[in-house]
Design an enzyme around this catalytic site. Sequence first.
Site, PDB file in Angstrom:
ATOM      1  N   ASP A  61      36.372  24.703  19.331  1.00 42.80           N
ATOM      2  CA  ASP A  61      36.778  23.726  18.319  1.00 42.80           C
ATOM      3  C   ASP A  61      35.647  23.492  17.316  1.00 42.80           C
ATOM      4  O   ASP A  61      34.887  22.533  17.431  1.00 42.80           O
ATOM      5  CB  ASP A  61      37.170  22.425  19.019  1.00 42.80           C
ATOM      6  CG  ASP A  61      37.733  21.388  18.074  1.00 42.80           C
ATOM      7  OD1 ASP A  61      38.248  21.780  17.013  1.00 42.80           O
ATOM      8  OD2 ASP A  61      37.674  20.187  18.407  1.00 42.80           O
ATOM      9  N   LYS A 121      36.360  23.700  13.840  1.00 42.53           N
ATOM     10  CA  LYS A 121      37.014  23.127  12.647  1.00 42.53           C
ATOM     11  C   LYS A 121      36.473  23.731  11.348  1.00 42.53           C
ATOM     12  O   LYS A 121      35.947  23.035  10.484  1.00 42.53           O
ATOM     13  CB  LYS A 121      36.855  21.608  12.631  1.00 42.53           C
ATOM     14  CG  LYS A 121      37.486  20.897  13.820  1.00 42.53           C
ATOM     15  CD  LYS A 121      37.346  19.381  13.692  1.00 42.53           C
ATOM     16  CE  LYS A 121      37.975  18.652  14.861  1.00 42.53           C
ATOM     17  NZ  LYS A 121      37.170  18.790  16.104  1.00 42.53           N
ATOM     18  N   HIS A 174      36.000  24.883   7.711  1.00 45.04           N
ATOM     19  CA  HIS A 174      36.474  24.362   6.426  1.00 45.04           C
ATOM     20  C   HIS A 174      35.495  24.869   5.372  1.00 45.04           C
ATOM     21  O   HIS A 174      34.473  24.244   5.100  1.00 45.04           O
ATOM     22  CB  HIS A 174      36.506  22.831   6.459  1.00 45.04           C
ATOM     23  CG  HIS A 174      37.124  22.209   5.251  1.00 45.04           C
ATOM     24  ND1 HIS A 174      37.372  20.869   5.159  1.00 45.04           N
ATOM     25  CD2 HIS A 174      37.553  22.737   4.081  1.00 45.04           C
ATOM     26  CE1 HIS A 174      37.922  20.591   3.983  1.00 45.04           C
ATOM     27  NE2 HIS A 174      38.033  21.714   3.309  1.00 45.04           N
ATOM     28  N   ASP A 175      35.820  26.015   4.794  1.00 45.40           N
ATOM     29  CA  ASP A 175      34.888  26.667   3.871  1.00 45.40           C
ATOM     30  C   ASP A 175      35.692  27.531   2.913  1.00 45.40           C
ATOM     31  O   ASP A 175      36.932  27.538   2.962  1.00 45.40           O
ATOM     32  CB  ASP A 175      33.871  27.497   4.669  1.00 45.40           C
ATOM     33  CG  ASP A 175      32.495  27.545   4.018  1.00 45.40           C
ATOM     34  OD1 ASP A 175      32.441  27.732   2.783  1.00 45.40           O
ATOM     35  OD2 ASP A 175      31.488  27.401   4.730  1.00 45.40           O
ATOM     36  N   GLY A 183      38.521  14.147  26.957  1.00 41.99           N
ATOM     37  CA  GLY A 183      37.081  14.327  27.053  1.00 41.99           C
ATOM     38  C   GLY A 183      36.378  13.159  27.674  1.00 41.99           C
ATOM     39  O   GLY A 183      36.122  13.133  28.878  1.00 41.99           O
ATOM     40  N   ARG A 184      36.077  12.161  26.864  1.00 39.14           N
ATOM     41  CA  ARG A 184      35.237  11.049  27.293  1.00 39.14           C
ATOM     42  C   ARG A 184      35.729  10.337  28.555  1.00 39.14           C
ATOM     43  O   ARG A 184      34.916  10.007  29.419  1.00 39.14           O
ATOM     44  CB  ARG A 184      35.066  10.064  26.136  1.00 39.14           C
ATOM     45  CG  ARG A 184      33.801   9.226  26.249  1.00 39.14           C
ATOM     46  CD  ARG A 184      33.569   8.396  24.999  1.00 39.14           C
ATOM     47  NE  ARG A 184      33.464   9.202  23.808  1.00 39.14           N
ATOM     48  CZ  ARG A 184      33.233   8.695  22.606  1.00 39.14           C
ATOM     49  NH1 ARG A 184      33.107   7.396  22.434  1.00 39.14           N
ATOM     50  NH2 ARG A 184      33.130   9.489  21.565  1.00 39.14           N
TER      51      ARG A 184
END
EC number: 4.1.1.23
Length: 230
Positions: free
Chosen positions: A59, A61, A63-64, A206-207
């Site tokens: 993960d 992400k 963005h480019d 997750g947490r």
Amino acid sequence: MDLKPIVALDLPDPSEALKLVHLLRPHIDFFKVGSQLFLAGGTDIIRRIIDCGADVFLDLKFHDIPRTVFRAVTEVVKLKVKFTTVHILGGREMLKEALEASAGSDTEILGVTVLTSMDDRGLESIGIAHAVEEEVLLLASMALEVGLRGIVCSGKELPLLGKLKKRASILVVPGIRWRGAAAYDQKRIIEPGEAKKGGATHVVVGRPILEAHDKVGLVQKLLCELNAIN
């Protein structure tokens, strides 16, 4: 249980992450590696998780500009991860390049709509005047039209995505919390059972697991809850 849980290894130490994989591996076969762990452990952490017989959701992400994303996804595919992510806000051409780079591989490109840490006020602060729900629908529609099969969204938007003409075959929902648990920096959260009822194919936890005293016990609770829902 059709919905598959993914445990997010949001840890700074690769050795601790691998300990958790070994601890949970009898119950979980899908783990998410985010930017922190990837920067700490590199591609080696991906290979070692896969060697344990588990799938990996990388993960990052992306963005480019389109060609940069093409090159990045080309490298990701070599790692044989199951999922990787791009921000849909990167636009149609970027999404097409990501799909082209992954063509013929087993790596699925997931489009990220609006982060679960964002709400209407957060969008407004960056110049997006309409509500989160509208933005998620707009972005998801575009991604599906381009050819993506997987979407990442909060559980709150699942009912809306079910009404789109073109449906996502993969719906990944982060921001999973049990009732009464701290939300921390998440704004749009949902319980795991509600995510399944809403049509999610995967939930990312997750947490709550990372901070649990009895991690295996909480994972077993999660699996029991999901199995109890038809």
